[in-house]
Enzyme design. Sequence first.
Site, short mmCIF file in Angstrom:
data_model
loop_
_atom_site.label_atom_id
_atom_site.label_comp_id
_atom_site.label_asym_id
_atom_site.label_seq_id
_atom_site.Cartn_x
_atom_site.Cartn_y
_atom_site.Cartn_z
N LYS A 93 7.35 -77.46 -0.82
CA LYS A 93 6.64 -76.64 -0.19
C LYS A 93 6.19 -76.75 0.99
O LYS A 93 5.74 -75.91 1.88
CB LYS A 93 5.35 -76.47 -1.34
N LYS B 274 17.39 -73.25 -8.85
CA LYS B 274 16.47 -72.47 -9.86
C LYS B 274 16.36 -71.14 -9.32
O LYS B 274 16.18 -70.84 -8.28
CB LYS B 274 15.47 -73.36 -10.31
N LYS C 8 10.38 -67.47 -7.89
CA LYS C 8 9.79 -66.22 -7.31
C LYS C 8 9.76 -66.09 -5.76
O LYS C 8 9.55 -65.09 -5.35
CB LYS C 8 8.24 -65.94 -8.00
P1 TYM Z 1 4.81 -71.84 -12.16
O1 TYM Z 1 3.92 -70.68 -12.08
O2 TYM Z 1 5.70 -72.08 -10.93
O3 TYM Z 1 5.98 -71.42 -13.45
C1 TYM Z 1 5.25 -71.07 -14.65
C2 TYM Z 1 6.28 -71.53 -15.87
O4 TYM Z 1 7.62 -71.22 -15.44
C3 TYM Z 1 8.66 -72.09 -15.41
N1 TYM Z 1 9.62 -71.70 -14.64
C4 TYM Z 1 10.92 -71.78 -15.14
N2 TYM Z 1 11.45 -72.24 -16.21
C5 TYM Z 1 12.75 -71.87 -16.25
N3 TYM Z 1 13.63 -71.61 -15.17
C6 TYM Z 1 13.12 -71.20 -14.10
N4 TYM Z 1 13.91 -70.66 -13.02
C7 TYM Z 1 11.62 -71.54 -14.10
N5 TYM Z 1 11.05 -71.08 -12.77
C8 TYM Z 1 9.54 -71.23 -13.41
C9 TYM Z 1 7.66 -73.47 -14.85
O5 TYM Z 1 8.52 -74.64 -15.42
C10 TYM Z 1 6.52 -73.26 -15.64
O6 TYM Z 1 6.37 -73.82 -16.94
N6 TYM Z 1 2.13 -76.08 -11.70
C11 TYM Z 1 2.80 -75.10 -12.69
C12 TYM Z 1 1.40 -74.35 -13.19
C13 TYM Z 1 0.37 -75.28 -13.98
C14 TYM Z 1 0.72 -75.84 -15.37
C15 TYM Z 1 -0.58 -76.43 -15.24
C16 TYM Z 1 1.79 -75.60 -15.99
C17 TYM Z 1 -0.71 -75.53 -13.48
N7 TYM Z 1 -1.26 -76.26 -14.18
C18 TYM Z 1 -0.67 -77.53 -16.45
C19 TYM Z 1 1.52 -76.54 -17.18
C20 TYM Z 1 0.15 -77.37 -17.27
C21 TYM Z 1 3.47 -74.10 -11.70
O7 TYM Z 1 3.18 -73.95 -10.68
O8 TYM Z 1 4.38 -73.15 -12.75
#
Ligand code: TYM
Length: 334
Positions: free
Chosen positions: A115, A197, A200
Amino acid sequence: MLDDKKVLFSGMQATGSLTLGNYLGALKNWVKLSDDYQCFYSVVDMHSITVRQDPATLRKRARALMILYIAAGIDPEKAVIYFQSHVSAHAELAWILDCYTYMGEMNRMTQFKDKSAKHADNINVGLFAYPVLMAADILLYQTDLVPVGIDQMQHLEICRDIAMRFNNIYGPTFTIPEAYIGKVGAKIMSLQDPTKKMSKSDENPNASIYLMDDPDTIRRKFKRAVTDSEACICYRDEQPGIKNLLDIYCACTGTSTEDAVRAFDGRGYGELKEAVGESVVAVLEPLQKRCEELTKEKSYIDGIIKANAEKAAYYANKTLRKVQRKIGFPDRIR
Ligand code: TYM
């Protein structure tokens, strides 16, 4: 453990348009697990501002994400779904945990490296300390299980390290959480470069299926998906494009990989792409309709937002007070 049930926590950012990866890697498992655990699902809007956001867009997307959780099948009477920014204990615990986390640990985080390369003009302290806020999210609820995609594993490891460090100094305070990674869909790859991967923030819109894409767009994107010249529908690392298509198909239909490979044996890539496209449309179309309906139910959604923020704050504050006492902050006078 809450009311005899183990605790599950997860969150998703309301940044950008959510992708099929978010759904198959996370949200789908959240729904599946929500009967067996006391669940907390947060719209992590505080994480979103580590990258510059347009205020009106962030507000709109955060609410749309809350609605998506419900549309996907999470029962807001049972699971606690809430905006992270409505529960101030997240910020308070994050500050405390910052003081128990080393710069060297944060420096190693690959998401920070990625990032900060992408946003070189805005490498802020929040972006650096992001995993500590994530640790606070999880630890506030004495979480046993955290369902996430593979990309979040490194953050979960650091959360466990911070919790163990704190427990070693002050005695048992936090439950040490475990990750839950689904068998299929834990890493959905880009349709244009299946070694990356699905994300978004990808600049090429054909690389990702967005949850709000209409059926024709979904079909077209799968038609254009990058495959290979092997002309064989096999599930193996050497054919990442085909492997990804099979993963998506299996995650959407509930078919096992072996059965899917058998079903497509001897068939062409065109047929596979079409079948995968249809399987995704069958999942996303009803989800989109439900979102549309729920969006109109303003007072129902407002009620959920209010009641669940209060519930979340109740549990979060219990842990926060315990932590504050342990580290020596003066008692509150009632
Ligand atoms: P975020 O918002 O980027 O993504 C949300 C969830 O989607 C999963 N994910 C994927 N899984 C499979 N294939 C993909 N291509 C893919 N892209 C995204 C991510 O693994 C995630 O589970 N930091 C986290 C949000 C967060 C969080 C937390 C998660 C904040 N606090 C506490 C768990 C526990 C994030 O940015 O996810």
